[in-house]
Design a protein around this motif. Structure first.
Motif, mmCIF file in Angstrom:
data_model
loop_
_atom_site.group_PDB
_atom_site.id
_atom_site.type_symbol
_atom_site.label_atom_id
_atom_site.label_comp_id
_atom_site.label_asym_id
_atom_site.label_seq_id
_atom_site.Cartn_x
_atom_site.Cartn_y
_atom_site.Cartn_z
ATOM 1 N N ILE A 114 -11.637 11.689 -3.375
ATOM 2 C CA ILE A 114 -10.361 12.143 -3.926
ATOM 3 C C ILE A 114 -10.051 13.515 -3.349
ATOM 4 N N ILE A 115 -8.779 13.742 -3.059
ATOM 5 C CA ILE A 115 -8.319 15.105 -2.800
ATOM 6 C C ILE A 115 -7.069 15.354 -3.636
ATOM 7 N N VAL A 116 -7.027 16.516 -4.255
ATOM 8 C CA VAL A 116 -5.886 16.935 -5.051
ATOM 9 C C VAL A 116 -5.290 18.167 -4.381
ATOM 10 N N GLU A 117 -3.956 18.167 -4.214
ATOM 11 C CA GLU A 117 -3.285 19.284 -3.547
ATOM 12 C C GLU A 117 -2.203 19.852 -4.448
ATOM 13 N N TYR A 118 -2.126 21.178 -4.488
ATOM 14 C CA TYR A 118 -1.010 21.858 -5.120
ATOM 15 C C TYR A 118 -0.430 22.788 -4.069
ATOM 16 N N TYR A 119 0.651 23.480 -4.372
ATOM 17 C CA TYR A 119 1.335 24.232 -3.325
ATOM 18 C C TYR A 119 0.472 25.326 -2.709
ATOM 19 N N HIS A 120 -0.508 25.841 -3.443
ATOM 20 C CA HIS A 120 -1.288 26.970 -2.949
ATOM 21 C C HIS A 120 -2.784 26.685 -2.834
ATOM 22 N N ILE A 158 -4.563 12.157 -3.514
ATOM 23 C CA ILE A 158 -4.947 11.234 -2.447
ATOM 24 C C ILE A 158 -6.280 10.597 -2.816
ATOM 25 N N ILE A 159 -6.302 9.270 -2.877
ATOM 26 C CA ILE A 159 -7.498 8.546 -3.314
ATOM 27 C C ILE A 159 -7.947 7.596 -2.211
ATOM 28 N N LYS A 160 -9.192 7.718 -1.798
ATOM 29 C CA LYS A 160 -9.794 6.784 -0.852
ATOM 30 C C LYS A 160 -10.599 5.761 -1.649
ATOM 31 N N LEU A 161 -10.296 4.494 -1.447
ATOM 32 C CA LEU A 161 -10.980 3.435 -2.171
ATOM 33 C C LEU A 161 -12.187 2.914 -1.392
ATOM 34 N N LYS A 162 -13.141 2.354 -2.108
ATOM 35 C CA LYS A 162 -14.344 1.803 -1.491
ATOM 36 C C LYS A 162 -14.084 0.447 -0.848
ATOM 37 N N SER A 186 0.861 4.000 0.058
ATOM 38 C CA SER A 186 -0.445 3.613 0.589
ATOM 39 C C SER A 186 -0.546 3.798 2.087
ATOM 40 N N ASN A 187 -1.755 4.157 2.509
ATOM 41 C CA ASN A 187 -2.171 4.104 3.911
ATOM 42 C C ASN A 187 -1.444 5.023 4.877
ATOM 43 N N LEU A 188 -0.841 6.091 4.386
ATOM 44 C CA LEU A 188 -0.249 7.073 5.286
ATOM 45 C C LEU A 188 -0.636 8.473 4.832
ATOM 46 N N ILE A 189 -1.435 9.160 5.616
ATOM 47 C CA ILE A 189 -1.747 10.558 5.350
ATOM 48 C C ILE A 189 -1.168 11.379 6.493
ATOM 49 N N ILE A 202 -1.650 7.368 -1.802
ATOM 50 C CA ILE A 202 -0.990 8.673 -1.845
ATOM 51 C C ILE A 202 -0.072 8.661 -3.060
ATOM 52 N N ILE A 203 -0.289 9.582 -3.986
ATOM 53 C CA ILE A 203 0.480 9.614 -5.230
ATOM 54 C C ILE A 203 1.201 10.954 -5.335
#
Length: 283
Positions: A114-120, A158-162, A186-189, A202-203
């Motif tokens: 998992i990755i979590v992003e905020y503006y900073h 952003i969640i990567k599934l097994k 889904s499937n675009l980073i 991608i949420i």
């Protein structure tokens, strides 16, 4: 494609990965870099509009010597890094919704990273698995247990599934249950496809898209959206390309994007297609 008025000063919106940047996601073809800097010298305004976070983008913004608004997270964050005159716009996902998604029964035992992003800031569950990093010059996120260590809202989850087992059902279920707050893609980073045995979710906030950002930036600079030029290559650029007056797809981009574009570059991003086309439009 030709501009109706070549003397008019334009707002030029540029995606990064697959558009401004070469396929290495690091460098800019000199044709593209020179064309963008020449456009700025001639009085046009160039704004980056990318899926990347601010931390992953600012070095490219500085390389291009920009002082304009900066759109990151696909429109989830609009900021003014140099002048600070524009009060930043952040379209968040609440902490409650973020953690409810991660704890949803349909994802139990299926999350690999998992990755979590905020503006900073941003945080990754397992930093040894850099599944999202495409730019070695970008700042590496901190590692942490997202459920325990992440506090407050985020702009991107952003969640990567097994496994890709029942993948479509997962996307549909999350959209159905959390669709009042978010949209699940889904499937675009950063415009890079990640299709395979371990798919990506991608949420974002439900209102996030580059078309909304294009309208906000055009309004700020007092530009008619019909006069705005935008370059993109993937489906996260769809709303932006469709919204502006001159939406241009890279020839190396997604076929579906090309279908709705006003024009298509003759050259790929690697060969300087953005710069080549911009020169032909403005000169």
């Amino acid at each position: 494609m030709q501009l109706k008025d070549k003397l008019k000063k334009r707002l030029i919106l540029i995606d990064l990965d697959g558009t401004t940047l070469k396929d290495d996601h690091l460098t800019i073809n000199p044709i593209t870099k020179n064309a963008l800097q020449d456009a700025i010298k001639d009085g046009h305004t160039v704004c980056i509009c990318t899926g990347r976070s601010l931390k992953d983008t600012i070095h490219i913004y500085n390389e291009l010597e920009l002082d304009s608004l900066l759109v990151t997270l696909d429109g989830g964050h609009i900021s003014d890094p140099v002048h600070k005159n524009f009060k930043r716009i952040v379209l968040p996902i609440s902490e409650e919704v973020t953690k409810s998604i991660l704890q949803h029964p349909i994802l139990k035992g299926k999350i690999e990273n998992i990755i979590v992003e905020y503006y900073h800031t941003n945080m990754i569950q397992n930093s040894a698995d850099n599944f999202f990093i495409v730019d070695a010059n970008a700042e590496v996120p901190v590692q942490g247990d997202i459920l325990k260590d992440w506090k407050g809202p985020c702009s991107n989850l952003i969640i990567k599934l097994k496994t890709n087992l029942n993948f479509i059902n997962i996307v549909d279920t999350l959209n159905a249950e959390f669709g009042n707050a978010v949209k699940v893609k889904s499937n675009l980073i950063y415009g890079v496809e990640n299709i395979g045995e371990k798919p990506i979710l991608i949420i974002t906030n439900k209102f996030v898209n580059k078309g909304f950002a294009a309208e906000m930036v055009a309004q700020y600079y007092n530009k008619d959206i019909k006069d705005v030029i935008a370059f993109g290559d993937q489906m996260n650029d769809f709303e932006m390309i469709k919204t502006v007056g001159y939406g241009i797809a890279l020839t190396s981009g997604n076929p579906k994007l090309k279908e709705i574009a006003s024009g298509i570059t003759e050259l790929s991003n690697d060969a300087g297609g953005l710069g080549d086309t911009l020169n032909k439009l403005l000169k």
